[in-house]
Motif scaffolding. Structure first.
Motif, PDB file in Angstrom:
ATOM      1  N   GLY A  57     -14.165  -9.432  -5.451  1.00  0.00           N
ATOM      2  CA  GLY A  57     -12.921  -9.455  -6.213  1.00  0.00           C
ATOM      3  C   GLY A  57     -11.880 -10.301  -5.534  1.00  0.00           C
ATOM      4  N   ARG A  58     -10.625 -10.056  -5.902  1.00  0.00           N
ATOM      5  CA  ARG A  58      -9.500 -10.751  -5.286  1.00  0.00           C
ATOM      6  C   ARG A  58      -8.511  -9.710  -4.795  1.00  0.00           C
ATOM      7  NH1 ARG A  58      -7.260 -14.343  -9.811  1.00  0.00           N
ATOM      8  NH2 ARG A  58      -7.987 -12.582 -11.012  1.00  0.00           N
ATOM      9  N   GLN A  75     -22.312  -6.729   1.596  1.00  0.00           N
ATOM     10  CA  GLN A  75     -21.868  -7.964   0.959  1.00  0.00           C
ATOM     11  C   GLN A  75     -20.398  -7.842   0.572  1.00  0.00           C
ATOM     12  OE1 GLN A  75     -24.502  -8.433  -2.352  1.00  0.00           O
ATOM     13  NE2 GLN A  75     -26.189  -9.174  -1.092  1.00  0.00           N
ATOM     14  N   ILE A  76     -19.582  -8.751   1.108  1.00  0.00           N
ATOM     15  CA  ILE A  76     -18.146  -8.765   0.810  1.00  0.00           C
ATOM     16  C   ILE A  76     -17.777 -10.191   0.432  1.00  0.00           C
ATOM     17  CG2 ILE A  76     -15.833  -8.390   1.721  1.00  0.00           C
ATOM     18  CD1 ILE A  76     -17.082  -6.416   3.697  1.00  0.00           C
ATOM     19  N   THR A  83      -9.525 -10.186   1.190  1.00  0.00           N
ATOM     20  CA  THR A  83      -8.938 -10.364   2.513  1.00  0.00           C
ATOM     21  C   THR A  83      -8.780  -8.997   3.168  1.00  0.00           C
ATOM     22  OG1 THR A  83      -7.715 -12.294   1.737  1.00  0.00           O
ATOM     23  CG2 THR A  83      -6.940 -11.256   3.768  1.00  0.00           C
ATOM     24  N   LEU A  84      -9.218  -8.885   4.419  1.00  0.00           N
ATOM     25  CA  LEU A  84      -9.133  -7.631   5.170  1.00  0.00           C
ATOM     26  C   LEU A  84      -8.166  -7.820   6.332  1.00  0.00           C
ATOM     27  CD1 LEU A  84     -12.984  -7.002   5.438  1.00  0.00           C
ATOM     28  CD2 LEU A  84     -11.434  -6.171   3.666  1.00  0.00           C
ATOM     29  N   SER A  85      -7.306  -6.814   6.601  1.00  0.00           N
ATOM     30  CA  SER A  85      -6.348  -6.952   7.700  1.00  0.00           C
ATOM     31  C   SER A  85      -6.044  -5.614   8.374  1.00  0.00           C
ATOM     32  CB  SER A  85      -5.040  -7.561   7.189  1.00  0.00           C
ATOM     33  OG  SER A  85      -4.084  -7.634   8.236  1.00  0.00           O
ATOM     34  N   VAL A  86      -6.017  -5.625   9.691  1.00  0.00           N
ATOM     35  CA  VAL A  86      -5.599  -4.478  10.508  1.00  0.00           C
ATOM     36  C   VAL A  86      -4.532  -4.933  11.516  1.00  0.00           C
ATOM     37  CG1 VAL A  86      -7.716  -3.140  10.266  1.00  0.00           C
ATOM     38  CG2 VAL A  86      -7.557  -4.849  12.076  1.00  0.00           C
ATOM     39  N   ALA A  87      -3.701  -5.882  11.097  1.00  0.00           N
ATOM     40  CA  ALA A  87      -2.686  -6.461  11.981  1.00  0.00           C
ATOM     41  C   ALA A  87      -1.637  -5.432  12.393  1.00  0.00           C
ATOM     42  CB  ALA A  87      -1.991  -7.632  11.275  1.00  0.00           C
TER      43      ALA A  87
END
Length: 159
Positions: free
Chosen positions: A77-78, A126-127, A131-135
């Motif tokens: 997805g987005r 599968q990805i 966008t993934l973030s742990v900032a």
């Protein structure tokens, strides 16, 4: 396999002590490790000016990042999935006000430290397109020649 990002400590901010004990909040620490799940820690609150009528109280620390665990065969997805730390409270970005305000101008009271990122565990082989973030968050803005800025939050764990 997803990359694993880990930093064990928040960043301190440098400060010149012009008014006896001014202090800005330290950034949140990252406690998560691979294979374990932790919430991100909150940032520390800033100190209080010795004269409490001309500057705000110390800025609040930013919230710590949460925990997200996604189970599935695929993720497509987005958009963004984030377990980020919150920003510390301080002056508006780029503002070096050097004024006397009981509501803003962290000239002599300390801005807050930022929260650390949390944990994002992806159990999907599968990805695509996400966008993934742990900032970690950003430390609150303070007057650079006096209180300095709050500490930056440490990144969390992405696995």
């Amino acid at each position: 396999a997803l990359p694993i990002c880990l930093r064990l400590d928040g960043r301190d901010a440098s400060v010149s002590d012009l008014c006896e004990g001014m202090g800005r909040g330290r950034g949140g620490l990252g406690y998560a490790t691979k294979g374990r799940i932790f919430l991100g820690s909150v940032g520390g609150s800033g100190g209080i000016d010795n004269v409490r009528v001309d500057n705000p109280v110390g800025g609040a620390g930013g919230a710590g990042g949460g925990i997200i665990w996604i189970l599935g065969q695929s993720l497509t997805g987005r958009g963004r999935i984030e377990a980020e730390g919150g920003d510390g409270v301080g002056d508006e970005e780029g503002l070096e006000c050097q004024g006397f305000s009981s509501e803003s101008c962290y000239d002599h009271s300390g801005p807050g430290g930022a929260g650390a990122g949390g944990t994002l565990r992806m159990s999907a082989p599968q990805i695509a397109g996400v966008t993934l973030s742990v900032a970690g968050g950003r430390g609150g803005n303070g007057f650079d020649f006096s209180t300095g800025n709050g500490g930056e939050g440490a990144p969390g764990v992405l696995e």
